[in-house]
Design a protein around this motif. Structure first.
Motif, short mmCIF file in Angstrom:
data_model
loop_
_atom_site.label_atom_id
_atom_site.label_comp_id
_atom_site.label_asym_id
_atom_site.label_seq_id
_atom_site.Cartn_x
_atom_site.Cartn_y
_atom_site.Cartn_z
N ALA A 182 23.52 25.03 95.88
CA ALA A 182 22.86 24.01 96.69
C ALA A 182 22.39 24.59 98.02
CB ALA A 182 23.79 22.82 96.93
N GLN A 183 23.21 25.43 98.62
CA GLN A 183 22.85 26.07 99.89
C GLN A 183 21.56 26.86 99.76
OE1 GLN A 183 25.18 29.54 101.20
NE2 GLN A 183 25.47 28.50 103.18
N SER A 184 21.47 27.68 98.72
CA SER A 184 20.26 28.48 98.50
C SER A 184 19.07 27.58 98.19
CB SER A 184 20.49 29.47 97.35
OG SER A 184 21.48 30.41 97.69
N ALA B 233 12.98 31.95 82.45
CA ALA B 233 14.44 31.95 82.59
C ALA B 233 14.85 33.05 83.57
CB ALA B 233 15.10 32.18 81.24
N VAL B 234 15.85 32.77 84.37
CA VAL B 234 16.39 33.74 85.34
C VAL B 234 17.91 33.73 85.21
CG1 VAL B 234 16.59 34.38 87.76
CG2 VAL B 234 14.47 33.35 86.93
N ALA B 235 18.50 34.91 85.04
CA ALA B 235 19.96 34.99 84.94
C ALA B 235 20.59 34.70 86.30
CB ALA B 235 20.37 36.38 84.47
N CYS B 236 21.68 33.92 86.28
CA CYS B 236 22.35 33.59 87.55
C CYS B 236 23.79 33.16 87.29
CB CYS B 236 21.60 32.48 88.27
SG CYS B 236 22.37 31.95 89.82
N ASP B 237 24.70 33.76 88.02
CA ASP B 237 26.09 33.30 88.09
C ASP B 237 26.20 32.57 89.42
OD1 ASP B 237 28.80 32.95 88.56
OD2 ASP B 237 29.37 34.91 87.78
N ILE B 238 26.32 31.25 89.38
CA ILE B 238 26.25 30.47 90.61
C ILE B 238 27.41 30.74 91.56
CG2 ILE B 238 24.88 28.62 89.58
CD1 ILE B 238 27.50 26.92 89.58
N SER B 239 28.46 31.40 91.11
CA SER B 239 29.58 31.72 92.00
C SER B 239 29.29 32.96 92.85
CB SER B 239 30.87 31.93 91.19
OG SER B 239 30.78 33.09 90.38
N ARG B 240 28.12 33.60 92.61
CA ARG B 240 27.75 34.81 93.36
C ARG B 240 26.58 34.50 94.30
NH1 ARG B 240 27.70 39.21 88.36
NH2 ARG B 240 29.94 39.09 87.88
N PRO B 241 26.79 34.63 95.60
CA PRO B 241 25.71 34.32 96.55
C PRO B 241 24.42 35.09 96.28
CG PRO B 241 27.80 34.56 97.71
CD PRO B 241 28.05 34.97 96.29
N ALA B 242 24.52 36.37 95.97
CA ALA B 242 23.32 37.17 95.73
C ALA B 242 22.53 36.65 94.54
CB ALA B 242 23.70 38.64 95.52
#
Length: 249
Positions: free
Chosen positions: A114-116, A50-59
């Motif tokens: 999607a870009q990433s 599992a990896v934490a991710c807020d998809i609204s943040r590019p980083a």
């Protein structure tokens, strides 16, 4: 790779792909819940992380892809853009913050993730990008104008990306379920009625097939669109709606 994979449709899809032998990266804004789902599925952590991710943040999106490629030791070949936010209520009552949050996650977040992902997906000979959409991506519903606008946008971006990346071996599709028989739906109904079973029955009867789709239906659609059996399918929005979009019933 599955965003919003720590619960609901995303978690069921992750488990189904794992059962087929895939290595899986579960991503979610809720890091603790994501890690719990990953451990439950694969206690050794050899095939699921599992990896934490807020998809609204590019980083966050960029870090997610780096971690996935490190875990897989190769490029990504399946990416399910599943993370999203719901919103219901009259547009007259919606705050600027509520509108922006829905668009930031469902539209901007989907584009950024999607870009990433595409930077990795295009490295392989054949790959699949799938968006989780909604029946509200092709129809409309009262009290859902903000959500409906965001889901219509996802259908549009899916079609455009299918045209843009087909020559690079990436198939891009969407899956649009109607209201699905999950604990989430039952909890939602519990907030507006004291008789959840009666409300569920009424919802089921409103559909031509007389039942609601379930999370397993969604997972099987993900599996199919990810597989070589769907090698000629791109730019398609697969409706899992028990006939709701066919017309007024």
């Amino acid at each position: 790779m599955i965003t919003g994979g720590a619960g609901g449709l995303g978690a069921v899809a992750a488990k189904r792909l794992y059962e087929e032998g895939a290595r899986v990266v579960i991503s979610d804004v809720n890091e603790e819940r994501g890690e719990e789902v990953a451990r439950r599925m694969d206690p050794d952590g050899k095939r699921v992380i599992a990896v934490a991710c807020d998809i609204s943040r590019p980083a966050d999106n960029e870090n997610l892809i780096r971690e996935a490629e490190r875990f897989f030791e190769q490029e990504i070949d399946i990416f399910l853009a599943n993370a999203g936010a719901g919103f219901s209520g009259s547009l007259l009552d919606a705050s600027v913050e509520q509108i922006r949050r829905t668009i930031d996650i469902n539209v901007t977040g989907s584009l950024l993730s999607a870009q990433s992902a595409l930077r990795s997906l295009v490295k392989g000979p054949s790959s699949s990008l799938i968006f989780t959409c909604s029946l509200q991506g092709v129809t409309a519903r009262s009290q859902r104008s903000v959500y409906t606008a965001s889901k219509h946008a996802i259908v549009g971006m899916m079609k455009a990306l299918a045209l843009e990346f087909g020559a690079q071996g990436v198939r891009v599709n969407a899956i649009s379920p109607a209201a699905t028989d999950t604990p989430f739906l039952r909890n939602q109904l519990a907030g507006v009625t004291t008789n959840v079973e009666e409300a569920m029955s009424a919802t089921e009867k409103s559909l031509p097939l007389g039942h609601l789709p379930d999370a397993g239906d969604f997972a099987e659609a993900v599996l199919y669109l990810s597989s070589a059996q769907a090698k000629s399918i791109t730019g398609h929005n697969l409706l899992i709606d028990c006939g709701a979009s066919a017309g007024k019933f």
